[in-house]
Write an enzyme that holds these catalytic residues in place. Structure first.
Site, PDB file in Angstrom:
ATOM      1  N   GLU A  43       0.865  -1.180   0.000  1.00 28.39           N
ATOM      2  CA  GLU A  43       0.000   0.000   0.000  1.00 28.39           C
ATOM      3  C   GLU A  43       0.895   1.222   0.000  1.00 28.39           C
ATOM      4  OE1 GLU A  43      -3.582   2.400   2.303  1.00 28.39           O
ATOM      5  OE2 GLU A  43      -2.502   0.867   3.420  1.00 28.39           O
ATOM      6  N   GLU A  68       4.878   4.786   3.587  1.00 32.58           N
ATOM      7  CA  GLU A  68       4.415   6.116   4.000  1.00 32.58           C
ATOM      8  C   GLU A  68       5.614   7.052   4.011  1.00 32.58           C
ATOM      9  OE1 GLU A  68       1.591   7.918   4.667  1.00 32.58           O
ATOM     10  OE2 GLU A  68       3.056   9.488   5.103  1.00 32.58           O
ATOM     11  N   ASP A  95       9.627   8.029  -0.003  1.00 31.74           N
ATOM     12  CA  ASP A  95       8.825   8.651  -1.057  1.00 31.74           C
ATOM     13  C   ASP A  95       8.644   7.617  -2.165  1.00 31.74           C
ATOM     14  OD1 ASP A  95       7.836  10.031  -3.246  1.00 31.74           O
ATOM     15  OD2 ASP A  95       9.049  11.808  -2.863  1.00 31.74           O
ATOM     16  N   ASP A 117      -2.960  11.819  -2.122  1.00 31.20           N
ATOM     17  CA  ASP A 117      -2.990  13.287  -2.172  1.00 31.20           C
ATOM     18  C   ASP A 117      -3.375  13.741  -3.583  1.00 31.20           C
ATOM     19  OD1 ASP A 117      -2.167  13.238   0.437  1.00 31.20           O
ATOM     20  OD2 ASP A 117      -0.056  13.636   0.007  1.00 31.20           O
ATOM     21  N   LYS A 121      -3.062  21.266  -8.548  1.00 34.02           N
ATOM     22  CA  LYS A 121      -2.522  22.130  -9.608  1.00 34.02           C
ATOM     23  C   LYS A 121      -2.014  21.281 -10.773  1.00 34.02           C
ATOM     24  CE  LYS A 121      -1.295  25.898  -6.595  1.00 34.02           C
ATOM     25  NZ  LYS A 121      -0.338  26.301  -5.575  1.00 34.02           N
ATOM     26  N   ASP A 153     -12.345   9.829  -2.429  1.00 32.89           N
ATOM     27  CA  ASP A 153     -13.632  10.547  -2.491  1.00 32.89           C
ATOM     28  C   ASP A 153     -13.477  11.781  -3.374  1.00 32.89           C
ATOM     29  OD1 ASP A 153     -11.970  12.005  -0.723  1.00 32.89           O
ATOM     30  OD2 ASP A 153     -13.737  13.046   0.036  1.00 32.89           O
ATOM     31  N   THR A 192     -10.555   2.657   5.084  1.00 28.83           N
ATOM     32  CA  THR A 192      -9.351   3.354   5.541  1.00 28.83           C
ATOM     33  C   THR A 192      -9.794   4.459   6.518  1.00 28.83           C
ATOM     34  OG1 THR A 192      -9.264   5.195   3.974  1.00 28.83           O
ATOM     35  CG2 THR A 192      -8.513   3.051   3.168  1.00 28.83           C
ATOM     36  N   GLU A 193      -8.824   5.100   7.157  1.00 26.68           N
ATOM     37  CA  GLU A 193      -9.165   6.213   8.060  1.00 26.68           C
ATOM     38  C   GLU A 193      -9.912   7.315   7.291  1.00 26.68           C
ATOM     39  OE1 GLU A 193      -5.726   5.117   8.584  1.00 26.68           O
ATOM     40  OE2 GLU A 193      -5.665   4.698  10.740  1.00 26.68           O
ATOM     41  N   GLU A 195     -11.496   7.063   4.438  1.00 28.97           N
ATOM     42  CA  GLU A 195     -12.780   6.558   3.919  1.00 28.97           C
ATOM     43  C   GLU A 195     -13.869   6.684   4.987  1.00 28.97           C
ATOM     44  OE1 GLU A 195     -12.317   2.690   2.295  1.00 28.97           O
ATOM     45  OE2 GLU A 195     -14.439   2.447   1.791  1.00 28.97           O
TER      46      GLU A 195
HETATM   47  N1  SAM Z   1      -4.296   5.931   2.916  1.00 28.86           N
HETATM   48  C1  SAM Z   1      -4.677   6.599   4.155  1.00 28.86           C
HETATM   49  C2  SAM Z   1      -6.178   6.655   4.272  1.00 28.86           C
HETATM   50  O1  SAM Z   1      -6.858   6.395   3.280  1.00 28.86           O
HETATM   51  O2  SAM Z   1      -6.675   6.907   5.371  1.00 28.86           O
HETATM   52  C3  SAM Z   1      -4.058   7.997   4.229  1.00 28.86           C
HETATM   53  C4  SAM Z   1      -4.507   8.975   3.188  1.00 28.86           C
HETATM   54  S1  SAM Z   1      -3.611  10.521   3.256  1.00 28.86           S
HETATM   55  C5  SAM Z   1      -4.655  11.629   2.411  1.00 28.86           C
HETATM   56  C6  SAM Z   1      -2.332  10.259   2.032  1.00 28.86           C
HETATM   57  C7  SAM Z   1      -1.066   9.687   2.626  1.00 28.86           C
HETATM   58  O3  SAM Z   1      -0.191   9.353   1.569  1.00 28.86           O
HETATM   59  C8  SAM Z   1      -0.340  10.652   3.534  1.00 28.86           C
HETATM   60  O4  SAM Z   1      -0.029  10.016   4.751  1.00 28.86           O
HETATM   61  C9  SAM Z   1       0.915  11.008   2.742  1.00 28.86           C
HETATM   62  O5  SAM Z   1       2.023  11.302   3.572  1.00 28.86           O
HETATM   63  C10 SAM Z   1       1.126   9.750   1.928  1.00 28.86           C
HETATM   64  N2  SAM Z   1       1.845   9.984   0.662  1.00 28.86           N
HETATM   65  C11 SAM Z   1       1.534  10.906  -0.267  1.00 28.86           C
HETATM   66  N3  SAM Z   1       2.414  10.872  -1.279  1.00 28.86           N
HETATM   67  C12 SAM Z   1       3.308   9.901  -0.976  1.00 28.86           C
HETATM   68  C13 SAM Z   1       4.463   9.405  -1.623  1.00 28.86           C
HETATM   69  N4  SAM Z   1       4.897   9.925  -2.785  1.00 28.86           N
HETATM   70  N5  SAM Z   1       5.145   8.401  -1.035  1.00 28.86           N
HETATM   71  C14 SAM Z   1       4.735   7.887   0.152  1.00 28.86           C
HETATM   72  N6  SAM Z   1       3.643   8.321   0.820  1.00 28.86           N
HETATM   73  C15 SAM Z   1       2.939   9.327   0.259  1.00 28.86           C
END
Ligand code: SAM
Length: 212
Positions: A43, A68, A95, A117, A121, A153, A192-193, A195
């Site tokens: 994931e 993460e 990353d 995320d 933009k 969403d 998920t959290e 969701e």
């Molecule tokens: N998946 C979880 C959920 O649905 O509850 C968290 C959603 S949160 C909006 C997005 C997560 O993805 C954040 O914790 C962010 O740090 C991580 N994330 C975003 N871009 C990433 C990347 N390029 N590599 C690793 N993690 C990333």
């Protein structure tokens, strides 16, 4: 995700057996870190880890790796793992742009992307985890019959993702813009959290499954 710089998060990750410290050194030999040789599902952007922890508990026949970027977020998952350890789940703080340096060709059998995320933009489109640039990376690490499952969403991000899939040379296996009302795609759904949070305020949840 709101981020706080949590003192000690980096150190906790370095000291945790559940977090892999030097992920690039495991490229091609990820099976060695698990007690059983079995398919690897990852994931990307796992946040606090609720989804992947429930999934790993329900599927001991799969090895899971949660990725993460932020140590302050990953720390929450580590704390939960300490309370209820799972032998088929490990975490990486990195990353995902570097994913092909961490997994070798076809090493992963499924990729989950949940509430990624949106990077709204246009000039940031290539940072979206469902951009053609990321599909190119997934193309390297995913097994030939491997699948990507994506939930969000965010309607704009979902529409973008639906368009990127054929552009990236991938195939859309299934999709819905209202997952919780779709008996087939919602079967065995693990929330998920995000969701939980967004569906509780009435946002429909979108899901797609893609393969090559
Ligand atoms: N998946 C979880 C959920 O649905 O509850 C968290 C959603 S949160 C909006 C997005 C997560 O993805 C954040 O914790 C962010 O740090 C991580 N994330 C975003 N871009 C990433 C990347 N390029 N590599 C690793 N993690 C990333």
């Amino acid at each position: 995700m709101r981020l706080r710089n949590i003192p000690g998060a980096e150190e906790a990750i370095l000291n945790s057996d559940y977090c892999i410290k030097d992920p690039k050194s495991h490229r091609g030999v990820w099976q060695e870190i698990f007690p059983l040789i079995q398919p690897i599902h990852i994931e990307i952007g796992m946040g606090k880890g609720r989804f992947i922890m429930e999934l790993a508990a329900a599927h001991p026949e799969i090895n899971y790796i949660g990725i993460e970027r932020y140590s302050s977020v990953l720390l929450r998952a580590l704390q939960k793992m300490e309370m209820s350890p799972l032998t088929n789940l490990k975490f990486i703080c990195m990353d995902a742009a570097e994913i092909t340096e961490v997994f070798s060709e076809h090493e992963v059998s499924r990729i989950y992307l949940n509430f990624s995320d949106p990077w709204p933009k246009d000039r940031h489109a290539k940072r979206r985890l469902t951009s053609r640039q990321f599909f190119g990376r997934y193309d390297v690490i995913l097994s030939e019959d491997g699948q990507i499952e994506f939930k969000t969403d965010n309607q704009d991000l979902f529409s973008f993702s639906l368009e990127e899939i054929p552009q990236a040379g991938w195939h859309l296996d299934a999709f819905t813009r209202d997952l919780h009302q779709d008996p087939l795609l919602n079967k065995d759904n693990i929330m998920t959290e995000y969701e939980e949070k967004f569906s509780s305020i009435g946002n429909p949840i979108c899901k797609l499954i893609a393969s090559r």
